[in-house]
Design a protein around this motif. Structure first.
Motif, PDB file in Angstrom:
ATOM      1  N   VAL A 148      -3.228  -3.351  -4.588  1.00 41.96           N
ATOM      2  CA  VAL A 148      -4.349  -4.146  -5.090  1.00 41.96           C
ATOM      3  C   VAL A 148      -3.859  -5.499  -5.587  1.00 41.96           C
ATOM      4  CG1 VAL A 148      -6.086  -4.261  -6.928  1.00 41.96           C
ATOM      5  CG2 VAL A 148      -5.773  -2.153  -5.634  1.00 41.96           C
ATOM      6  N   TRP A 149      -2.726  -5.520  -6.271  1.00 38.73           N
ATOM      7  CA  TRP A 149      -2.216  -6.771  -6.833  1.00 38.73           C
ATOM      8  C   TRP A 149      -1.805  -7.761  -5.740  1.00 38.73           C
ATOM      9  CZ3 TRP A 149       3.037  -8.657  -7.614  1.00 38.73           C
ATOM     10  CH2 TRP A 149       3.104  -9.743  -8.475  1.00 38.73           C
ATOM     11  N   LEU A 150      -1.206  -7.251  -4.654  1.00 38.89           N
ATOM     12  CA  LEU A 150      -0.766  -8.127  -3.574  1.00 38.89           C
ATOM     13  C   LEU A 150      -1.887  -8.484  -2.601  1.00 38.89           C
ATOM     14  CD1 LEU A 150       2.705  -6.530  -2.787  1.00 38.89           C
ATOM     15  CD2 LEU A 150       2.260  -8.678  -3.964  1.00 38.89           C
ATOM     16  N   ARG A 151      -3.004  -7.776  -2.687  1.00 39.00           N
ATOM     17  CA  ARG A 151      -4.156  -7.986  -1.798  1.00 39.00           C
ATOM     18  C   ARG A 151      -3.738  -7.920  -0.329  1.00 39.00           C
ATOM     19  NH1 ARG A 151      -5.871 -12.185  -5.880  1.00 39.00           N
ATOM     20  NH2 ARG A 151      -7.407 -11.075  -7.097  1.00 39.00           N
ATOM     21  N   ASP A 152      -3.052  -6.838  -0.022  1.00 34.67           N
ATOM     22  CA  ASP A 152      -2.571  -6.632   1.340  1.00 34.67           C
ATOM     23  C   ASP A 152      -3.758  -6.357   2.266  1.00 34.67           C
ATOM     24  OD1 ASP A 152      -0.968  -6.176   3.526  1.00 34.67           O
ATOM     25  OD2 ASP A 152      -0.385  -4.156   2.928  1.00 34.67           O
ATOM     26  N   ALA A 153      -3.803  -7.050   3.394  1.00 37.26           N
ATOM     27  CA  ALA A 153      -4.917  -6.881   4.330  1.00 37.26           C
ATOM     28  C   ALA A 153      -4.851  -5.532   5.044  1.00 37.26           C
ATOM     29  CB  ALA A 153      -4.911  -8.014   5.360  1.00 37.26           C
ATOM     30  N   LEU A 154      -3.660  -5.010   5.214  1.00 39.92           N
ATOM     31  CA  LEU A 154      -3.505  -3.725   5.908  1.00 39.92           C
ATOM     32  C   LEU A 154      -3.593  -2.526   4.963  1.00 39.92           C
ATOM     33  CD1 LEU A 154      -0.580  -4.624   8.320  1.00 39.92           C
ATOM     34  CD2 LEU A 154      -3.003  -4.447   8.860  1.00 39.92           C
ATOM     35  N   HIS A 155      -3.594  -2.777   3.675  1.00 34.45           N
ATOM     36  CA  HIS A 155      -3.624  -1.709   2.664  1.00 34.45           C
ATOM     37  C   HIS A 155      -2.490  -0.703   2.881  1.00 34.45           C
ATOM     38  CE1 HIS A 155      -7.305  -3.286   1.063  1.00 34.45           C
ATOM     39  NE2 HIS A 155      -7.875  -3.243   2.267  1.00 34.45           N
ATOM     40  N   ALA A 156      -1.301  -1.236   3.017  1.00 33.48           N
ATOM     41  CA  ALA A 156      -0.136  -0.382   3.273  1.00 33.48           C
ATOM     42  C   ALA A 156       0.162   0.532   2.098  1.00 33.48           C
ATOM     43  CB  ALA A 156       1.084  -1.248   3.581  1.00 33.48           C
ATOM     44  N   GLY A 157      -0.074   0.069   0.881  1.00 28.30           N
ATOM     45  CA  GLY A 157       0.172   0.913  -0.293  1.00 28.30           C
ATOM     46  C   GLY A 157      -0.734   2.127  -0.323  1.00 28.30           C
ATOM     47  N   GLN A 158      -1.978   1.929   0.050  1.00 26.56           N
ATOM     48  CA  GLN A 158      -2.909   3.058   0.066  1.00 26.56           C
ATOM     49  C   GLN A 158      -2.581   4.022   1.211  1.00 26.56           C
ATOM     50  OE1 GLN A 158      -6.961   1.682  -0.147  1.00 26.56           O
ATOM     51  NE2 GLN A 158      -6.460   0.253  -1.800  1.00 26.56           N
TER      52      GLN A 158
END
Length: 128
Positions: free
Chosen positions: A50-60
């Protein structure tokens, strides 16, 4: 939302889980502590995503993978603990030893007892 709040919470969860793994002797409580540590990692993954606002949502995506691994680990771990409890009557980690290790210790103890008995018999014959 600030990144510090979930990071501090995750650090506290991880430390609590680490204490549980190191201090507990019951195998089920150790498994629960490992799950707590994995949940702390999941919280960090989602928070940084969420903090990095990754477009791919790799953390999730990694969080879903970690949850699947944790589910498999707890299923296999609990089945092993239950079988050990049925066979040995305890789930205390300190009291559980490998059968080969137990056999070697029993063989060594019986060899020492046999040697002591032979020495005692030799002393008794010499005294008589």
């Amino acid at each position: 939302m600030h990144l510090a709040y979930p990071a501090v919470l995750a650090a506290l969860l991880f430390c609590t889980g680490l204490y549980g793994v190191l201090a507990r002797r019951n195998a089920i409580l150790v498994l629960m502590s490992v799950e707590l540590m994995l949940n702390a990692v999941n919280l960090n993954l989602v928070a940084f995503d969420v903090w990095l606002r990754d477009a791919l949502h790799a953390g999730q995506a990694l969080t879903l993978f970690t949850i699947a691994i944790a589910a498999a680990e707890i299923g296999i771990g609990l089945s092993i603990v239950l079988m050990v409890y049925r066979n040995r009557g305890t789930s205390d980690i300190d009291k559980l030893r490998d059968t080969a290790e137990g056999q070697a210790a029993d063989d060594e103890a019986s060899a020492m007892a046999h040697k002591a008995a032979q020495e005692a018999a030799q002393k008794a014959e010499a005294a008589a």
